[in-house]
Design a protein around this motif. Structure first.
Motif, PDB file in Angstrom:
ATOM      1  N   ALA A 191       0.724  -1.253   0.024  1.00 33.77           N
ATOM      2  CA  ALA A 191      -0.221  -0.010  -0.040  1.00 33.77           C
ATOM      3  C   ALA A 191       0.782   1.357  -0.023  1.00 33.77           C
ATOM      4  N   ASN A 192       1.953   1.159   0.727  1.00 34.26           N
ATOM      5  CA  ASN A 192       2.960   2.339   0.852  1.00 34.26           C
ATOM      6  C   ASN A 192       3.685   2.581  -0.697  1.00 34.26           C
ATOM      7  N   GLU A 193       3.926   1.531  -1.025  1.00 35.86           N
ATOM      8  CA  GLU A 193       4.493   1.353  -2.511  1.00 35.86           C
ATOM      9  C   GLU A 193       3.622   2.197  -3.429  1.00 35.86           C
ATOM     10  N   ARG A 194       2.395   1.635  -3.607  1.00 31.13           N
ATOM     11  CA  ARG A 194       1.274   2.409  -4.327  1.00 31.13           C
ATOM     12  C   ARG A 194       1.067   3.699  -4.184  1.00 31.13           C
ATOM     13  N   LEU A 195       1.049   4.080  -3.002  1.00 29.80           N
ATOM     14  CA  LEU A 195       0.581   5.471  -2.370  1.00 29.80           C
ATOM     15  C   LEU A 195       1.883   6.575  -2.855  1.00 29.80           C
ATOM     16  N   TYR A 196       3.192   6.120  -2.607  1.00 35.05           N
ATOM     17  CA  TYR A 196       4.215   6.668  -2.951  1.00 35.05           C
ATOM     18  C   TYR A 196       4.575   6.877  -4.327  1.00 35.05           C
ATOM     19  N   GLU A 197       4.375   6.122  -4.868  1.00 41.90           N
ATOM     20  CA  GLU A 197       4.218   5.974  -6.573  1.00 41.90           C
ATOM     21  C   GLU A 197       3.551   7.077  -7.100  1.00 41.90           C
ATOM     22  N   LYS A 198       2.258   7.306  -6.438  1.00 41.25           N
ATOM     23  CA  LYS A 198       1.318   8.227  -6.902  1.00 41.25           C
ATOM     24  C   LYS A 198       1.822   9.799  -6.357  1.00 41.25           C
ATOM     25  N   CYS A 199       2.155   9.915  -5.023  1.00 38.43           N
ATOM     26  CA  CYS A 199       2.586  11.162  -4.690  1.00 38.43           C
ATOM     27  C   CYS A 199       3.958  11.741  -5.416  1.00 38.43           C
ATOM     28  N   ALA A 200       4.809  10.764  -5.918  1.00 39.09           N
ATOM     29  CA  ALA A 200       5.915  11.262  -6.669  1.00 39.09           C
ATOM     30  C   ALA A 200       5.586  11.817  -8.116  1.00 39.09           C
ATOM     31  N   GLN A 201       4.402  11.488  -8.369  1.00 38.40           N
ATOM     32  CA  GLN A 201       3.958  12.395  -9.671  1.00 38.40           C
ATOM     33  C   GLN A 201       3.561  13.687  -9.242  1.00 38.40           C
ATOM     34  N   LEU A 202       3.235  14.258  -8.206  1.00 34.20           N
ATOM     35  CA  LEU A 202       2.957  15.567  -7.868  1.00 34.20           C
ATOM     36  C   LEU A 202       4.198  16.379  -8.057  1.00 34.20           C
ATOM     37  N   ASP A 203       3.963  17.448  -8.248  1.00 34.81           N
ATOM     38  CA  ASP A 203       4.831  18.427  -8.197  1.00 34.81           C
ATOM     39  C   ASP A 203       5.179  19.257  -6.866  1.00 34.81           C
ATOM     40  N   THR A 204       6.104  19.761  -6.660  1.00 32.23           N
ATOM     41  CA  THR A 204       6.477  20.029  -5.198  1.00 32.23           C
ATOM     42  C   THR A 204       5.288  21.099  -4.769  1.00 32.23           C
ATOM     43  N   GLU A 205       5.058  21.931  -5.418  1.00 23.76           N
ATOM     44  CA  GLU A 205       3.802  22.705  -4.581  1.00 23.76           C
ATOM     45  C   GLU A 205       2.359  22.230  -4.574  1.00 23.76           C
ATOM     46  N   GLU A 206       2.152  20.817  -5.396  1.00 24.08           N
ATOM     47  CA  GLU A 206       0.828  20.429  -4.862  1.00 24.08           C
ATOM     48  C   GLU A 206       1.186  19.372  -3.775  1.00 24.08           C
ATOM     49  N   TYR A 207       2.453  18.865  -4.015  1.00 23.56           N
ATOM     50  CA  TYR A 207       2.570  17.594  -2.724  1.00 23.56           C
ATOM     51  C   TYR A 207       2.538  18.570  -1.169  1.00 23.56           C
ATOM     52  N   ARG A 208       3.072  19.794  -1.226  1.00 22.25           N
ATOM     53  CA  ARG A 208       3.229  20.491   0.043  1.00 22.25           C
ATOM     54  C   ARG A 208       2.032  21.598   0.256  1.00 22.25           C
ATOM     55  N   LYS A 209       1.056  21.415  -0.497  1.00 23.82           N
ATOM     56  CA  LYS A 209      -0.096  22.345  -0.549  1.00 23.82           C
ATOM     57  C   LYS A 209      -0.755  22.060   0.906  1.00 23.82           C
ATOM     58  N   LYS A 210      -1.137  23.084   1.663  1.00 21.16           N
ATOM     59  CA  LYS A 210      -1.937  23.124   2.646  1.00 21.16           C
ATOM     60  C   LYS A 210      -3.409  22.619   2.384  1.00 21.16           C
ATOM     61  N   ARG A 211      -3.908  21.422   2.871  1.00 22.54           N
ATOM     62  CA  ARG A 211      -5.036  20.793   2.855  1.00 22.54           C
ATOM     63  C   ARG A 211      -5.520  20.451   4.171  1.00 22.54           C
ATOM     64  N   GLN A 212      -6.899  20.321   4.120  1.00 22.78           N
ATOM     65  CA  GLN A 212      -7.923  19.869   5.350  1.00 22.78           C
ATOM     66  C   GLN A 212      -7.310  18.547   5.472  1.00 22.78           C
ATOM     67  N   GLY A 213      -7.205  18.062   6.802  1.00 28.98           N
ATOM     68  CA  GLY A 213      -7.092  16.850   7.280  1.00 28.98           C
ATOM     69  C   GLY A 213      -5.867  16.788   8.343  1.00 28.98           C
TER      70      GLY A 213
ATOM     71  N   PHE B 252      -2.638  16.894  10.227  1.00 30.31           N
ATOM     72  CA  PHE B 252      -1.208  17.427   9.634  1.00 30.31           C
ATOM     73  C   PHE B 252      -1.146  18.340   8.520  1.00 30.31           C
ATOM     74  N   GLY B 253      -2.156  18.528   7.687  1.00 30.23           N
ATOM     75  CA  GLY B 253      -2.141  19.689   6.867  1.00 30.23           C
ATOM     76  C   GLY B 253      -1.573  19.683   5.529  1.00 30.23           C
ATOM     77  N   SER B 254      -1.004  18.691   5.220  1.00 25.23           N
ATOM     78  CA  SER B 254      -0.238  18.343   3.771  1.00 25.23           C
ATOM     79  C   SER B 254       0.068  16.962   3.709  1.00 25.23           C
ATOM     80  N   ILE B 255       0.136  16.505   2.170  1.00 23.81           N
ATOM     81  CA  ILE B 255       0.189  15.220   2.001  1.00 23.81           C
ATOM     82  C   ILE B 255       1.925  15.003   2.651  1.00 23.81           C
ATOM     83  N   HIS B 256       2.833  15.967   2.471  1.00 20.80           N
ATOM     84  CA  HIS B 256       4.105  15.773   3.159  1.00 20.80           C
ATOM     85  C   HIS B 256       4.342  15.396   4.480  1.00 20.80           C
ATOM     86  N   ALA B 257       3.514  16.486   5.198  1.00 19.64           N
ATOM     87  CA  ALA B 257       3.537  16.282   6.712  1.00 19.64           C
ATOM     88  C   ALA B 257       2.653  15.081   7.073  1.00 19.64           C
ATOM     89  N   LEU B 258       1.714  14.634   6.556  1.00 21.71           N
ATOM     90  CA  LEU B 258       1.232  13.318   6.804  1.00 21.71           C
ATOM     91  C   LEU B 258       1.782  12.317   6.672  1.00 21.71           C
TER      92      LEU B 258
END
Length: 156
Positions: free
Chosen positions: A9-31, A33-39
Motif C-alpha cells: 500500500a505504501n509503494e502504491r501511495l508513494y508512486e502516486k505522490c511522486a507524480q505530484l509537483d512540489t507545490e501540490e505535494y506540500r499544499k495546505k489541505r484539510q486533514g 497534519f495539513g499536507s500530504i508531505h506532513a502526513l
C-alpha cells in the motif's frame, strides 16, 4: 499479512505522490497534519515510535508533527527501508513477544501499558487510517489515488 499489505500500500501511495509537483505535494489541505508531505512524515514517525517500543525503546513519545525528512525522495527511501524492517520484525515475532506488554508515555505525557499484540494491531490500523487521509488529499489533485483495498493489494 498486515506487514505485507502495509509495504505494498505504501509503494502504491508513494508512486502516486511522486507524480505530484512540489507545490501540490506540500499544499495546505484539510486533514491531519495539513499536507500530504506532513502526513506521510507522520505515518513513518508513528511506525518508528511503535517499532522502537516493541524492541525495548520508545519510552517517551516525540512531537507527533515532527517532520523526519524535508525531501520527498529521502522520505520515500526511508519508508521503503522501514517497511522491509517491519516485515522482517513481524516474520520473526514469537508468541512470547506478542503476549508481553510494553510501557510507554504517550504524546500527552500519560503513561500506558499495552499488550504487544494489541499495540501491533493499532500500529497497522494507524497506518491505514492515515493512508486513507493521504488518499483523500490525492483525490483533490490531478493524480488519481491508487486502490488500497486490502483484498486487491494482497490478491491482485
Amino acid at each position: 499479512m498486515l506487514a505485507r499489505y502495509n509495504r505494498i500500500a505504501n509503494e502504491r501511495l508513494y508512486e502516486k505522490c511522486a507524480q505530484l509537483d512540489t507545490e501540490e505535494y506540500r499544499k495546505k489541505r484539510q486533514g491531519s497534519f495539513g499536507s500530504i508531505h506532513a502526513l506521510l512524515n507522520h505515518i513513518l514517525l508513528g511506525d518508528r515510535i511503535w517499532m522502537s517500543r516493541f524492541q525495548g525503546g520508545g519510552a517517551t513519545t516525540p512531537v507527533l508533527s515532527t517532520v523526519l525528512f524535508e525531501n520527498f525522495s529521502e522520505l520515500h527511501a526511508a519508508r521503503k527501508d522501514f517497511d522491509i524492517q517491519i516485515e522482517a520484525f513481524i516474520a520473526s515475532a514469537t508468541p512470547e513477544l506478542l503476549n508481553r506488554s510494553i510501557t510507554y508515555t504517550n504524546s500527552k505525557g500519560q503513561e500506558y501499558r499495552d499488550e504487544v499484540a494489541v499495540a501491533l494491531s493499532h500500529m497497522f490500523n494507524h497506518q491505514t487510517h492515515h493512508r486513507g487521509q493521504v488518499h483523500v488529499m490525492l483525490s483533490q489533485t490531478a493524480i488519481p489515488p491508487p486502490s488500497l483495498d486490502m483484498h486487491r493489494v494482497i490478491n491482485p
